[in-house]
Design a protein around this motif. Structure first.
Motif, PDB file in Angstrom:
ATOM      1  N   GLU A  55       0.872  -1.162   0.000  1.00  0.00           N
ATOM      2  CA  GLU A  55       0.000   0.000   0.000  1.00  0.00           C
ATOM      3  C   GLU A  55       0.908   1.210   0.000  1.00  0.00           C
ATOM      4  OE1 GLU A  55      -2.792  -0.230   3.221  1.00  0.00           O
ATOM      5  OE2 GLU A  55      -3.630  -2.127   2.500  1.00  0.00           O
ATOM      6  N   PRO A  56       0.391   2.367  -0.348  1.00  0.00           N
ATOM      7  CA  PRO A  56       1.246   3.558  -0.374  1.00  0.00           C
ATOM      8  C   PRO A  56       1.963   3.774   0.972  1.00  0.00           C
ATOM      9  CG  PRO A  56      -0.860   4.029  -1.394  1.00  0.00           C
ATOM     10  CD  PRO A  56      -0.972   2.662  -0.791  1.00  0.00           C
ATOM     11  N   GLY A  57       3.291   3.736   0.922  1.00  0.00           N
ATOM     12  CA  GLY A  57       4.104   4.006   2.100  1.00  0.00           C
ATOM     13  C   GLY A  57       4.261   2.872   3.093  1.00  0.00           C
ATOM     14  N   ARG A  58       3.699   1.702   2.793  1.00  0.00           N
ATOM     15  CA  ARG A  58       3.806   0.597   3.747  1.00  0.00           C
ATOM     16  C   ARG A  58       3.467  -0.738   3.099  1.00  0.00           C
ATOM     17  NH1 ARG A  58      -1.590   1.319   7.477  1.00  0.00           N
ATOM     18  NH2 ARG A  58      -3.079   0.930   5.821  1.00  0.00           N
ATOM     19  N   THR A  59       3.841  -1.798   3.798  1.00  0.00           N
ATOM     20  CA  THR A  59       3.429  -3.151   3.443  1.00  0.00           C
ATOM     21  C   THR A  59       2.500  -3.637   4.534  1.00  0.00           C
ATOM     22  OG1 THR A  59       5.426  -3.666   2.199  1.00  0.00           O
ATOM     23  CG2 THR A  59       4.235  -5.526   3.117  1.00  0.00           C
ATOM     24  N   VAL A  60       1.408  -4.277   4.155  1.00  0.00           N
ATOM     25  CA  VAL A  60       0.463  -4.828   5.123  1.00  0.00           C
ATOM     26  C   VAL A  60       0.530  -6.345   5.044  1.00  0.00           C
ATOM     27  CG1 VAL A  60      -1.956  -4.990   5.824  1.00  0.00           C
ATOM     28  CG2 VAL A  60      -1.037  -2.821   4.950  1.00  0.00           C
ATOM     29  N   VAL A  61       0.711  -6.967   6.199  1.00  0.00           N
ATOM     30  CA  VAL A  61       0.712  -8.423   6.301  1.00  0.00           C
ATOM     31  C   VAL A  61      -0.546  -8.805   7.081  1.00  0.00           C
ATOM     32  CG1 VAL A  61       1.912 -10.478   7.133  1.00  0.00           C
ATOM     33  CG2 VAL A  61       3.229  -8.514   6.292  1.00  0.00           C
ATOM     34  N   ARG A  62      -1.451  -9.519   6.420  1.00  0.00           N
ATOM     35  CA  ARG A  62      -2.686  -9.961   7.063  1.00  0.00           C
ATOM     36  C   ARG A  62      -2.523 -11.428   7.450  1.00  0.00           C
ATOM     37  NH1 ARG A  62      -3.957  -6.211   3.365  1.00  0.00           N
ATOM     38  NH2 ARG A  62      -5.324  -4.517   4.059  1.00  0.00           N
ATOM     39  N   LEU A  63      -2.601 -11.677   8.747  1.00  0.00           N
ATOM     40  CA  LEU A  63      -2.456 -13.032   9.256  1.00  0.00           C
ATOM     41  C   LEU A  63      -3.823 -13.593   9.615  1.00  0.00           C
ATOM     42  CD1 LEU A  63       0.596 -12.489  11.640  1.00  0.00           C
ATOM     43  CD2 LEU A  63       0.607 -13.223   9.246  1.00  0.00           C
ATOM     44  N   ALA A  64      -3.963 -14.903   9.471  1.00  0.00           N
ATOM     45  CA  ALA A  64      -5.216 -15.574   9.822  1.00  0.00           C
ATOM     46  C   ALA A  64      -4.911 -16.954  10.375  1.00  0.00           C
ATOM     47  CB  ALA A  64      -6.118 -15.686   8.598  1.00  0.00           C
ATOM     48  N   LEU A  93      -3.879  -8.406  12.678  1.00  0.00           N
ATOM     49  CA  LEU A  93      -4.156  -9.629  13.430  1.00  0.00           C
ATOM     50  C   LEU A  93      -5.652  -9.914  13.583  1.00  0.00           C
ATOM     51  CD1 LEU A  93      -1.514  -9.104  16.262  1.00  0.00           C
ATOM     52  CD2 LEU A  93      -1.284 -10.521  14.214  1.00  0.00           C
ATOM     53  N   ALA A  94      -6.493  -9.235  12.829  1.00  0.00           N
ATOM     54  CA  ALA A  94      -7.948  -9.368  12.995  1.00  0.00           C
ATOM     55  C   ALA A  94      -8.427 -10.811  12.880  1.00  0.00           C
ATOM     56  CB  ALA A  94      -8.676  -8.490  11.983  1.00  0.00           C
ATOM     57  N   ALA A  95      -7.820 -11.605  12.022  1.00  0.00           N
ATOM     58  CA  ALA A  95      -8.281 -12.974  11.797  1.00  0.00           C
ATOM     59  C   ALA A  95      -7.434 -14.023  12.513  1.00  0.00           C
ATOM     60  CB  ALA A  95      -8.318 -13.267  10.296  1.00  0.00           C
ATOM     61  N   VAL A  96      -6.552 -13.595  13.413  1.00  0.00           N
ATOM     62  CA  VAL A  96      -5.732 -14.547  14.169  1.00  0.00           C
ATOM     63  C   VAL A  96      -6.564 -15.090  15.325  1.00  0.00           C
ATOM     64  CG1 VAL A  96      -3.673 -14.838  15.601  1.00  0.00           C
ATOM     65  CG2 VAL A  96      -3.560 -13.507  13.490  1.00  0.00           C
ATOM     66  N   GLU A  97      -6.680 -16.406  15.386  1.00  0.00           N
ATOM     67  CA  GLU A  97      -7.469 -17.072  16.415  1.00  0.00           C
ATOM     68  C   GLU A  97      -6.631 -17.494  17.612  1.00  0.00           C
ATOM     69  OE1 GLU A  97      -9.037 -20.375  14.309  1.00  0.00           O
ATOM     70  OE2 GLU A  97     -10.251 -19.139  12.973  1.00  0.00           O
ATOM     71  N   PHE A  98      -5.333 -17.717  17.382  1.00  0.00           N
ATOM     72  CA  PHE A  98      -4.470 -18.239  18.441  1.00  0.00           C
ATOM     73  C   PHE A  98      -3.058 -17.738  18.212  1.00  0.00           C
ATOM     74  CE2 PHE A  98      -1.525 -21.449  20.097  1.00  0.00           C
ATOM     75  CZ  PHE A  98      -1.965 -21.555  21.395  1.00  0.00           C
ATOM     76  N   LEU A  99      -2.401 -17.353  19.291  1.00  0.00           N
ATOM     77  CA  LEU A  99      -1.021 -16.882  19.240  1.00  0.00           C
ATOM     78  C   LEU A  99      -0.303 -17.436  20.443  1.00  0.00           C
ATOM     79  CD1 LEU A  99       0.984 -14.806  17.860  1.00  0.00           C
ATOM     80  CD2 LEU A  99       0.177 -13.169  19.558  1.00  0.00           C
ATOM     81  N   ASP A 100       0.839 -18.092  20.224  1.00  0.00           N
ATOM     82  CA  ASP A 100       1.614 -18.588  21.362  1.00  0.00           C
ATOM     83  C   ASP A 100       3.001 -17.950  21.360  1.00  0.00           C
ATOM     84  OD1 ASP A 100       3.127 -19.939  19.460  1.00  0.00           O
ATOM     85  OD2 ASP A 100       2.598 -21.950  20.149  1.00  0.00           O
TER      86      ASP A 100
END
Length: 151
Positions: A55-64, A93-100
């Motif tokens: 995206e303009p001025g940044r990279t977006v990483v969408r995790l799920a 991190l909107a679609a991240v269900e679990f993080l350890d």
């Protein structure tokens, strides 16, 4: 729920059909090693997805899905590639269900890589237990996006 005893080990095993509310996607296995001949056993299967967009001025990483040991290498590789490619990386991190702890480690590793090149890595849209873990560990504050007014 059904129960069967494994004759070779005299150990009982339990299997059940998936129910609504089960956290992980389902996978059916027809092998006799998990269920009797002709029976089907439900085995959990971890899921993880990462999508990167410029995206303009940044990279977006969408995790799920689940950011855990099974996803460690893909997660770390995706984040490091993003910070090597752009000075600002936003991890959604909107679609991240679990993080350890392995997911936390990947985020902090990518943060250090970004900082080493005067870049930034930010987290956005964490909710529920994922947000709670980020706050508990201090990673939420460390990687909070400047436009985020929560916390």
């Amino acid at each position: 729920m059904s129960m069967r005893v494994d004759a070779a080990s005299s150990r009982s095993t339990r299997t059940r059909a998936p129910r609504a509310g089960d956290r992980r996607p389902e996978r059916w296995h027809d092998g006799a090693d998990q269920a009797g001949a002709g029976e089907r056993a439900w085995l959990p299967m971890a899921s993880f997805q990462a999508r990167t967009s410029r995206e303009p001025g940044r990279t977006v990483v969408r995790l799920a899905g689940e950011c855990d040991l099974a996803a460690r290498d893909r997660l770390t590789g995706t984040l490091l590639a993003a910070v090597d490619d752009a000075p600002v990386v936003v991890v959604d991190l909107a679609a991240v269900e679990f993080l350890d702890s392995t997911g936390i480690h990947a985020l902090v590793t990518a943060h250090h890589r970004a900082r080493a090149t005067d870049g930034r890595l930010y987290l956005v849209n964490a909710t529920g237990p994922v947000a709670a873990l980020l706050e508990l560990t201090g990673v939420g504050d460390l990687l909070r996006h400047p436009g985020d007014t929560t916390g």
